[in-house]
Design a protein around this motif. Sequence first.
Motif, PDB file in Angstrom:
ATOM      1  N   ALA A  78      -6.126  54.691 -23.079  1.00 30.67           N
ATOM      2  CA  ALA A  78      -5.504  53.406 -23.991  1.00 30.67           C
ATOM      3  C   ALA A  78      -4.198  53.462 -23.892  1.00 30.67           C
ATOM      4  N   GLY A  79      -3.359  54.720 -23.939  1.00 31.45           N
ATOM      5  CA  GLY A  79      -1.950  54.736 -23.807  1.00 31.45           C
ATOM      6  C   GLY A  79      -1.541  54.200 -22.586  1.00 31.45           C
ATOM      7  N   LEU A  80      -2.127  54.697 -21.306  1.00 34.30           N
ATOM      8  CA  LEU A  80      -1.722  54.198 -20.080  1.00 34.30           C
ATOM      9  C   LEU A  80      -1.903  52.758 -19.945  1.00 34.30           C
ATOM     10  N   GLU A  81      -2.923  52.249 -20.386  1.00 28.39           N
ATOM     11  CA  GLU A  81      -3.082  50.684 -20.184  1.00 28.39           C
ATOM     12  C   GLU A  81      -1.912  50.037 -20.864  1.00 28.39           C
ATOM     13  N   GLN A  82      -1.372  50.411 -21.914  1.00 28.58           N
ATOM     14  CA  GLN A  82      -0.402  49.553 -22.769  1.00 28.58           C
ATOM     15  C   GLN A  82       0.998  50.200 -22.265  1.00 28.58           C
ATOM     16  N   ALA A  83       1.177  51.197 -21.723  1.00 32.43           N
ATOM     17  CA  ALA A  83       2.549  51.810 -21.267  1.00 32.43           C
ATOM     18  C   ALA A  83       3.187  50.844 -20.534  1.00 32.43           C
ATOM     19  N   THR A  84       4.667  50.797 -20.664  1.00 34.50           N
ATOM     20  CA  THR A  84       5.650  49.986 -19.931  1.00 34.50           C
ATOM     21  C   THR A  84       5.613  50.643 -18.527  1.00 34.50           C
ATOM     22  N   ARG A  85       5.885  49.983 -17.565  1.00 36.71           N
ATOM     23  CA  ARG A  85       6.345  50.310 -16.432  1.00 36.71           C
ATOM     24  C   ARG A  85       7.540  50.881 -16.392  1.00 36.71           C
ATOM     25  N   LEU A  86       7.893  52.053 -15.677  1.00 37.20           N
ATOM     26  CA  LEU A  86       9.050  52.479 -15.854  1.00 37.20           C
ATOM     27  C   LEU A  86       9.845  51.856 -15.167  1.00 37.20           C
ATOM     28  N   THR A  87       9.967  50.982 -13.958  1.00 37.13           N
ATOM     29  CA  THR A  87      11.047  49.977 -13.677  1.00 37.13           C
ATOM     30  C   THR A  87      11.289  49.069 -14.820  1.00 37.13           C
ATOM     31  N   VAL A  88      10.395  48.505 -15.586  1.00 37.22           N
ATOM     32  CA  VAL A  88      10.844  47.551 -16.727  1.00 37.22           C
ATOM     33  C   VAL A  88      11.453  48.299 -17.822  1.00 37.22           C
ATOM     34  N   ALA A  89      10.903  49.332 -18.053  1.00 34.93           N
ATOM     35  CA  ALA A  89      11.657  50.327 -19.185  1.00 34.93           C
ATOM     36  C   ALA A  89      12.949  50.683 -18.839  1.00 34.93           C
ATOM     37  N   ALA A  90      13.232  51.178 -17.524  1.00 32.03           N
ATOM     38  CA  ALA A  90      14.657  51.131 -17.203  1.00 32.03           C
ATOM     39  C   ALA A  90      15.505  49.951 -17.608  1.00 32.03           C
TER      40      ALA A  90
END
Length: 425
Positions: A78-90
């Motif tokens: 579930a956490g992976l499905e909802q996680a922000t892409r690292l490029t967007v988090a940056a």
Amino acid sequence: MAQAPQDQIAPLLTPEGWELLASLGPYTEDGSFALNSELRKAGHSPELVSAVLTQSRLRTRAEAKFGEFARRMLFTQAGLEQATRLTVAARHAQRFAAAGVRHVADLGCGLGADSLALASLDLGVTAVEVDETTAACATVNLIPFPNATVVHADAADVPLEDVDGVWLDPARRVTSSSGTRRIWDPEAFSPPLSFVESLAASGKAVGVKMGPGMPHESVPQGCEAQWVSVAGDVTEVALWFNAVSRPGVRRAALVLGPEGAAELTSGEDFGQGPEAPVGPAGGYLYEPDGAVIRAGLVADLALSLRGHLLDEHIAYICSPALADTPFARAYRVLQVMPYNVKALKAWVKQEGITVLDIKKRGTAVTPEELRKQLLGGKGQGSKGHGIRKAGRTATLVLTRIGEDRVAIEVEPVTADRPAGVTARG
């Protein structure tokens, strides 16, 4: 029965579990059964083997969002499905850094994607997560950053006196015995949108990640709303308040693609701004990126392309000239036909079409059903399976022009097929 998330993580938080996980190569479905048997024969418990194989599979899937960082992280499904892409988090993190923020509370940090990006810019991070298993994963994922601390607590209960920035990713799903379901009311999120607004009222730099389908009327006054798409997939709308909002920007569409980032912005409120002319189909048809549509910037894009809308309520643009734009997919218009199933079926037969891609806006037609009607048993469609008969590929755009329903045959403009070159069998 499937194991609970904590049962899939706890065995890994031991020297044996961590060492075994680190020893595995890239995960493959074909090799997982044999590897399962091999690890059990080596004396590892069934629980540990299940945990490491699950984690190895999740790490492989997570590479799409986290790149090489995924190999050293822990995930839940579930956490992976909802996680922000690292490029967007940056990009989230850069907002806070550019505003001079020094310490950010990441409320609802999940697996820690945004905290990781913030910490990598040397910002102090207090990462808060209410779910114990997810908080444990975030703790492991943030081990390389001494400036980040994970707190297992409810976001609404954490003191914020020592932080000058707040990032939130509210839970937008509820879990029950039948699974999870998405909720749409921002006041039903955890924490609710009103909590976010109360934080912004304190003057702190506040950003919040919301679902991209958020209605315009739910966007608070006094913030910037930025819709983000990655490779054509609209992933979020981020609301920015105070120091992390940009002067003169009320709504924006940020498009991240293979060639980098591009952004379209407007200082006008929703429902305001320029009006684009309406005209016939011809020349080149542009299909705007979903972020442009969500941000209400279709008219702005049409004017920048020196084009017009086919219908004032439908997000298709036509222009006599081809323009290179990251904000829309371009097609050359080949012909415009009335929408008539019998006539279209005859056209398909006459042209020897065996692969048909159908796009639609402003009409209730179901592309999959229409494709079956038009192709009969001759072809497989653009996403079919099996052996395709020799023939040509065609693309139809179904839409309305005023009161008329039309089918527009178009040809995608690609780098390897210059405009004006038509592929026909």
